[in-house]
Design an enzyme around this catalytic site. Structure first.
Site, mmCIF file in Angstrom:
data_model
loop_
_atom_site.group_PDB
_atom_site.id
_atom_site.type_symbol
_atom_site.label_atom_id
_atom_site.label_comp_id
_atom_site.label_asym_id
_atom_site.label_seq_id
_atom_site.Cartn_x
_atom_site.Cartn_y
_atom_site.Cartn_z
ATOM 1 N N ARG A 203 4.538 -4.910 -0.472
ATOM 2 C CA ARG A 203 5.263 -5.356 0.723
ATOM 3 C C ARG A 203 4.384 -5.104 1.936
ATOM 4 O O ARG A 203 4.620 -4.209 2.736
ATOM 5 C CB ARG A 203 6.591 -4.595 0.868
ATOM 6 C CG ARG A 203 7.516 -5.168 1.935
ATOM 7 C CD ARG A 203 8.558 -4.163 2.361
ATOM 8 N NE ARG A 203 7.989 -2.969 2.952
ATOM 9 C CZ ARG A 203 7.585 -2.879 4.222
ATOM 10 N NH1 ARG A 203 7.663 -3.927 5.026
ATOM 11 N NH2 ARG A 203 7.090 -1.741 4.692
ATOM 12 N N LYS A 221 -5.403 1.530 8.397
ATOM 13 C CA LYS A 221 -4.721 2.770 8.762
ATOM 14 C C LYS A 221 -5.724 3.920 8.882
ATOM 15 O O LYS A 221 -5.640 4.743 9.810
ATOM 16 C CB LYS A 221 -3.679 3.124 7.702
ATOM 17 C CG LYS A 221 -2.444 2.236 7.708
ATOM 18 C CD LYS A 221 -1.430 2.718 8.714
ATOM 19 C CE LYS A 221 -0.143 1.911 8.613
ATOM 20 N NZ LYS A 221 0.907 2.390 9.514
ATOM 21 N N ASP A 293 3.407 0.599 2.741
ATOM 22 C CA ASP A 293 3.800 -0.764 2.364
ATOM 23 C C ASP A 293 4.147 -0.913 0.882
ATOM 24 O O ASP A 293 3.729 -1.873 0.221
ATOM 25 C CB ASP A 293 2.726 -1.775 2.783
ATOM 26 C CG ASP A 293 2.737 -1.994 4.293
ATOM 27 O OD1 ASP A 293 3.611 -1.420 4.963
ATOM 28 O OD2 ASP A 293 1.891 -2.740 4.803
ATOM 29 N N ASP A 315 4.806 6.304 5.485
ATOM 30 C CA ASP A 315 4.770 5.900 6.896
ATOM 31 C C ASP A 315 5.841 4.876 7.232
ATOM 32 O O ASP A 315 6.400 4.886 8.323
ATOM 33 C CB ASP A 315 3.386 5.349 7.242
ATOM 34 C CG ASP A 315 3.244 5.071 8.729
ATOM 35 O OD1 ASP A 315 3.620 5.943 9.535
ATOM 36 O OD2 ASP A 315 2.780 3.977 9.092
ATOM 37 N N ASP A 316 6.152 3.974 6.294
ATOM 38 C CA ASP A 316 7.167 2.950 6.560
ATOM 39 C C ASP A 316 8.546 3.577 6.710
ATOM 40 O O ASP A 316 9.349 3.138 7.536
ATOM 41 C CB ASP A 316 7.189 1.916 5.424
ATOM 42 C CG ASP A 316 5.832 1.299 5.198
ATOM 43 O OD1 ASP A 316 5.330 0.669 6.130
ATOM 44 O OD2 ASP A 316 5.268 1.473 4.114
ATOM 45 N N ASN A 471 6.691 -6.321 11.931
ATOM 46 C CA ASN A 471 5.305 -6.795 11.969
ATOM 47 C C ASN A 471 5.058 -7.783 10.839
ATOM 48 O O ASN A 471 5.772 -7.761 9.832
ATOM 49 C CB ASN A 471 4.346 -5.602 11.796
ATOM 50 C CG ASN A 471 4.234 -4.758 13.047
ATOM 51 O OD1 ASN A 471 4.072 -5.292 14.135
ATOM 52 N ND2 ASN A 471 4.328 -3.451 12.899
#
Length: 630
Positions: A203, A221, A293, A315-316, A471
């Site tokens: 994703r 990143k 992701d 992080d997501d 995003n």
């Protein structure tokens, strides 16, 4: 000629061979001092090389890139350092020519900057040639180049990664490597790795399943970890876990570099991630792993599976939540209210994926903490949220609701008097609730339609906030101009991707705040590293978010500026990292870093912690080099 070429002349077995050696040596002066072994009479025999692993891949003479056979990869310790698909020389040339023609035909190739992809290529070539200069350019021009190496351009890079691939960066662990990962991890040459960013490509941003091409997001990143947090670039590792792809276009693409099979799922999938985690923490026990992701189906499950055992975070789920919380607290301040008023905010959330659920959980905990330690704090906080997904408003009547979203399902008796029901549309919910905040984490471009924005305009809030956080740019729920034009001049606006400020006339400016994760995750990683924290706790993440929320001055916030400028990212990261270190100390999680023991950290005051962080941030200066024989 040099002694090297004299030796080749002696070894050459015929006058013709000696003439070939002499012609090769004299036609290219740069080769005269070369130290590699080359015998022109034995071109059909294997070439003896005195290097393996990344040294081979970074050597333009011997590198074959994706054309290395699996036998060669095992022989030269390359397994895992390249995408798993072996590509022929002809395919490599074809891919290069297709990309070259595309460059000739398309000059406007960026979603935000029409020359974004061209800039990315130029920066990438510099990265390949000279890493110190690359990071110096990036740090000194971070506001200009962050959108190139990270969002939104990184999404375009990932979509085209098979065509853009030139030299490998990072490691690739695939379904074909089961049982081999514990040995593969030693193919990476760095004795110590501080930070890993890993993705399975399922994703990528709001672009969906991009398979092995998702490695681009991990690379981007880590560029920010170096530029913003000062993590040493020789101690970072981007990782792609290739378990296949369900993207039919990639499965049929002859130039796709990943495994051309459908994604593994269930226990098979978990076993691969388990093996990867065990492998990297076996070699580097103190490494920090950032998950990036992963599809919603797995993001929260893997976070729960590993976060109490390993130094890792997603992080997501957690980074996006922290940045959103900072913005939500900033929106309260922008209304002239103290942050402690946050639990009074009515918030409509569009999107119930991993990012949306992460924000909801963090926001609820933040509200509950502000409400104090009474037994109904979490329940009271929950009642401030209305969650809308693709099927509409989520209520307790929803069948097969995602277990992670279930705590936020509205009770029927709560919404009946508002004229709402299970599945009510977003515009209906906004009209009835009249929220203080409309928060978009849906990855659906244009979701905040004219009708939705007009409904926000009717909010009872003195200054409603619109967060279009998805995003890349094309997936933003609305643009800054749409928000200010339709919802009104007085709104607070934030987005995940960059938009220009809006000229409202009469000297007034509508500020577009980019609520980007880069404000938070570098500081979380750096603070965790320097504290030596055993795990990354909720408290450490909360401290990071509150530090970011408090970074802006009162004057700036009242003008509608709730996030700082990207140009100050290194200072922001330093402050956030210091807040994380302090919280780790307070929670007794800190174990120290290198020569600094936990007891020494505990003696530091706030200013000393900031100084400690700053002194441990790497900066790109050329070192003095000294050669030594093996």
């Amino acid at each position: 000629m040099s002694n090297f070429w004299n030796q080749l002349m002696i070894r050459a077995s015929s006058p013709l061979a000696r003439r070939q050696v002499k012609r090769r040596a004299t036609s290219n002066p740069a080769i005269l001092t070369h130290t590699r072994c080359f015998n022109p009479t034995e071109a059909h025999r294997p070439t003896i090389v005195h290097k393996r692993s990344l040294d081979i891949l970074h050597d333009p003479w011997f590198n074959k890139g994706t054309a290395f056979t699996m036998t060669e990869r095992d022989r030269l310790d390359l397994r895992g350092l390249l995408p798993p698909n072996v590509v022929s020389e002809e395919q490599q040339i074809d891919r290069f020519m297709v990309d070259l023609k595309r460059l000739e035909e398309h000059t406007r190739d960026g979603p935000y900057d029409p020359n974004a992809l061209a800039k990315w290529r130029i920066l990438n070539r510099l990265h390949d040639r000279n890493e110190t200069m690359y990071y110096k350019v990036l740090i000194d021009n971070i506001a200009e180049y962050a959108p190139i190496v990270y969002t939104p351009t990184v999404g375009l890079v990932c979509q085209n990664y098979s065509g853009l691939f030139r030299r490998p960066r990072g490691m690739y662990f695939s379904a074909a490597d089961r049982g081999e990962m514990i040995s593969m991890v030693y193919n990476w040459p760095a004795e110590q790795v501080d930070m890993i960013v890993v993705t399975d490509g399922s994703r990528i941003l709001g672009l969906g399943d991009l398979g092995v091409q998702g490695i681009g997001i991990a690379i981007g990143k880590l560029d920010l970890y170096v530029a913003a947090a000062g993590i040493n670039p020789q101690r970072v590792l981007p990782v792609m876990i290739d378990v296949g792809t369900n993207n039919e276009k990639l499965l049929k693409d002859p130039w796709y570099l990943g495994l051309q099979q459908h994604r593994l799922d269930g226990d098979e999938y978990v076993e691969i991630i388990d093996e990867f985690m065990e492998a990297v923490f076996t070699r580097w026990p103190h490494v920090i792993v950032q998950f990036e992701d992963f599809q919603s189906k797995w993001a929260n499950k893997l976070l729960k599976r590993y976060r109490k055992t390993y130094r890792m975070f997603n992080d997501d789920v957690q980074g996006t939540a922290g940045v959103a919380i900072a913005g939500l607290l900033g929106a309260v301040r922008a209304r002239g209210r103290p942050m402690i008023d946050f639990p009074k905010q009515k918030i409509v959330v569009a999107g119930a994926g991993s990012a949306g659920i992460g924000v909801l959980n963090t926001a609820r905990k933040t509200m509950a903490r502000m409400l104090g330690k009474h037994e109904n704090a979490l329940e009271s906080a929950r009642s401030q949220f209305w969650v809308v997904d693709a099927k509409g408003l989520i209520t307790e009547e929803r069948q097969n609701v995602d277990p992670d979203a279930l705590p936020f399902a509205r009770k029927v008796n709560e919404i009946n008097h508002q004229g709402l029901r299970e599945g009510s549309s977003l515009v209906e919910v906004v009209r009835k609730v009249k929220p203080d905040v409309l928060l978009g984490l849906s990855a659906v471009g244009g979701l905040f339609s004219k009708e939705v924005l007009e409904a926000v305009r009717e909010s009872t809030s003195s200054r409603p906030a619109i967060f279009a956080m998805s995003n890349p740019t094309k997936n933003a729920e609305c643009t800054a101009e749409e928000a200010f034009t339709i919802a009104g001049d007085n709104i607070i606006f934030s987005s995940g991707s960059p938009f220009n400020d809006v000229d409202l006339g009469n000297g007034k400016i509508g500020h577009c705040n980019q609520g980007n994760n880069m404000y938070l995750f570098p500081g979380v990683g750096l603070g965790t590293l320097l504290s030596g924290a055993k795990i990354i706790s909720d408290g450490m993440l909360q401290a990071a978010a509150e530090c970011l929320a408090a970074y802006m001055s009162e004057e700036e916030v009242l003008k509608g500026k709730i996030y700082p400028t990207i140009a100050s990212i290194r200072d922001i990261t330093k402050q956030v990292a210091a807040a994380v270190v302090k919280e780790a100390i307070d929670e007794d999680l800190a174990e120290g870093y290198r020569e600094v023991h936990a007891d020494e950290l505990k003696k530091l005051n706030k200013d000393e912690i900031i100084e400690y962080v700053e002194n441990n941030m790497w900066y790109p200066d050329y070192p003095t080099l000294v050669f030594k024989e093996d």
